[in-house]
Design a protein around this motif. Structure first.
Motif, PDB file in Angstrom:
ATOM      1  N   TRP A   1       0.817  -1.221   0.000  1.00  0.00           N
ATOM      2  CA  TRP A   1       0.000   0.000   0.000  1.00  0.00           C
ATOM      3  C   TRP A   1       0.844   1.262   0.000  1.00  0.00           C
ATOM      4  N   LEU A   2       2.013   1.206   0.641  1.00  0.00           N
ATOM      5  CA  LEU A   2       2.893   2.368   0.626  1.00  0.00           C
ATOM      6  C   LEU A   2       3.274   2.737  -0.800  1.00  0.00           C
ATOM      7  N   PHE A   3       3.547   1.733  -1.607  1.00  0.00           N
ATOM      8  CA  PHE A   3       3.890   1.955  -3.004  1.00  0.00           C
ATOM      9  C   PHE A   3       2.731   2.634  -3.744  1.00  0.00           C
ATOM     10  N   ILE A   4       1.509   2.151  -3.497  1.00  0.00           N
ATOM     11  CA  ILE A   4       0.340   2.711  -4.172  1.00  0.00           C
ATOM     12  C   ILE A   4       0.127   4.169  -3.760  1.00  0.00           C
ATOM     13  N   LEU A   5       0.258   4.457  -2.469  1.00  0.00           N
ATOM     14  CA  LEU A   5       0.049   5.825  -1.997  1.00  0.00           C
ATOM     15  C   LEU A   5       1.086   6.781  -2.578  1.00  0.00           C
ATOM     16  N   LEU A   6       2.361   6.350  -2.586  1.00  0.00           N
ATOM     17  CA  LEU A   6       3.397   7.184  -3.189  1.00  0.00           C
ATOM     18  C   LEU A   6       3.131   7.402  -4.670  1.00  0.00           C
ATOM     19  N   LEU A   7       2.677   6.359  -5.326  1.00  0.00           N
ATOM     20  CA  LEU A   7       2.385   6.432  -6.748  1.00  0.00           C
ATOM     21  C   LEU A   7       1.290   7.454  -7.035  1.00  0.00           C
ATOM     22  N   MET A   8       0.278   7.492  -6.190  1.00  0.00           N
ATOM     23  CA  MET A   8      -0.880   8.340  -6.445  1.00  0.00           C
ATOM     24  C   MET A   8      -0.675   9.776  -5.987  1.00  0.00           C
ATOM     25  N   PHE A   9      -0.128   9.958  -4.777  1.00  0.00           N
ATOM     26  CA  PHE A   9      -0.134  11.289  -4.163  1.00  0.00           C
ATOM     27  C   PHE A   9       1.234  11.952  -4.070  1.00  0.00           C
ATOM     28  N   GLY A  10       2.294  11.217  -4.378  1.00  0.00           N
ATOM     29  CA  GLY A  10       3.629  11.791  -4.246  1.00  0.00           C
ATOM     30  C   GLY A  10       3.840  13.067  -5.033  1.00  0.00           C
ATOM     31  N   PRO A  11       3.602  13.081  -6.359  1.00  0.00           N
ATOM     32  CA  PRO A  11       3.822  14.318  -7.126  1.00  0.00           C
ATOM     33  C   PRO A  11       2.966  15.485  -6.653  1.00  0.00           C
ATOM     34  N   THR A  12       1.718  15.212  -6.252  1.00  0.00           N
ATOM     35  CA  THR A  12       0.844  16.293  -5.786  1.00  0.00           C
ATOM     36  C   THR A  12       1.366  16.888  -4.487  1.00  0.00           C
ATOM     37  N   ILE A  13       1.764  16.048  -3.550  1.00  0.00           N
ATOM     38  CA  ILE A  13       2.305  16.546  -2.279  1.00  0.00           C
ATOM     39  C   ILE A  13       3.570  17.351  -2.527  1.00  0.00           C
ATOM     40  N   MET A  14       4.418  16.872  -3.433  1.00  0.00           N
ATOM     41  CA  MET A  14       5.650  17.596  -3.741  1.00  0.00           C
ATOM     42  C   MET A  14       5.347  18.973  -4.329  1.00  0.00           C
TER      43      MET A  14
END
Length: 294
Positions: free
Chosen positions: A168-181
């Protein structure tokens, strides 16, 4: 931002991927400052302004650089655009401040002095480097996100058959990482603008001068645009702006003006004479092939 990028690299490739990410980031920091300034100036059609063309502006910039303890005085470039704007490229050792034709025609020398002080504040605070670092990390996160989508697509048959388990960590980073950055990068940019305003007030001892310049920048545009579309120049919500709301910046500067100035005000010589070659400028600002609007 570095923690998010590092966590994503660790999730994708483990410790070795994290190490190579650090090496790649270090190499990008070495190469980017040498390439980006000239590229940006060329996109805007900027040309150097000599001391003979605008002696008052150069003398003010020399004094501001001395007060800010910069190793070298930044160069001044002229952008033949009607937009009212100023920006800085480079680093502390070799920086260039670009002023548009609209900026030089709209602001008086007192206001222009404070705009230059704001840009010098960016240089003195190493904002050019820190924002370049933040932009690089944001781009790295975006690239890793695209790569992750590619991996997920290629392995989808194994995922559907239960042969591969995606954390799930992989999925969350995949989905929200660029937006949070992106949100973190925008927040950093707004905070650096506040600090540059404070630096300008300290360098000139005249926070009201910068407040006056910001008020003029806020009013730029045709009368009917300001009347019927008052927010058309800043349509984004405050969370998505690279600059803080102008009203808040002016309020803070006015609060500073109520205190004793940290520095003596700069002398105010007669208004600068515009160079002869500034008689003709480009058409009104528009979107260019590079994606920039000027």
């Amino acid at each position: 931002m570095a923690l998010i990028v590092g966590l994503c690299a660790w999730t994708l490739w483990g410790a070795e991927g994290l190490l190579w990410g650090v090496i790649g980031a270090f190499f990008a920091l070495l190469v980017t400052p040498a390439i980006a300034p000239g590229l940006i100036l060329s996109l805007y059609g900027a040309t150097p302004l000599s001391p003979e063309e605008m002696p008052n502006i150069h003398s003010v910039l020399e004094e501001l650089s001395r007060r800010a303890k910069l190793p070298t005085v930044p160069s001044i470039c002229y952008v033949p655009s009607r937009s009212v704007n100023a920006f800085t490229v480079g680093n502390r050792e070799a920086a260039a401040i670009a002023l548009t034709d609209g900026m030089l025609r709209t602001l008086n020398l007192r206001e222009l002095t404070n705009v230059l002080a704001h840009e010098v504040g960016h240089i003195a605070n190493n904002d050019l480097w820190i924002m370049g670092l933040a932009d690089m990390m944001s781009r790295m996160m975006t690239i890793m996100s695209y790569f992750s989508f590619l991996l997920l697509t290629l392995n989808m048959p194994l995922v559907l058959t239960g042969q591969v388990v995606i954390p799930w960590l992989f999925i969350l980073l995949l989905m929200f990482g660029p937006t949070i950055m992106s949100f973190l990068q925008l927040a950093l940019s707004r905070s650096r603008e506040f600090d540059a305003d404070l630096s300008a007030a300290i360098l000139t001892g005249d926070p009201r001068g910068l407040a006056s310049a910001l008020a003029k920048l806020e009013r730029q545009g045709r009368f009917w645009e300001n009347l019927f579309l008052p927010q058309q120049h800043i349509p984004d919500p405050s969370l998505l702006r690279t600059h803080p709301p102008t009203e808040e910046r002016i309020r803070r500067l006015i609060d500073l003006a109520e205190r004793p100035p940290a520095r003596a005000e700069l002398p105010r010589p007669p208004a600068a004479v515009l160079p002869v070659r500034m008689r003709r400028v480009d058409p009104p600002p528009r979107r260019r092939w590079s994606g920039l609007w000027y």
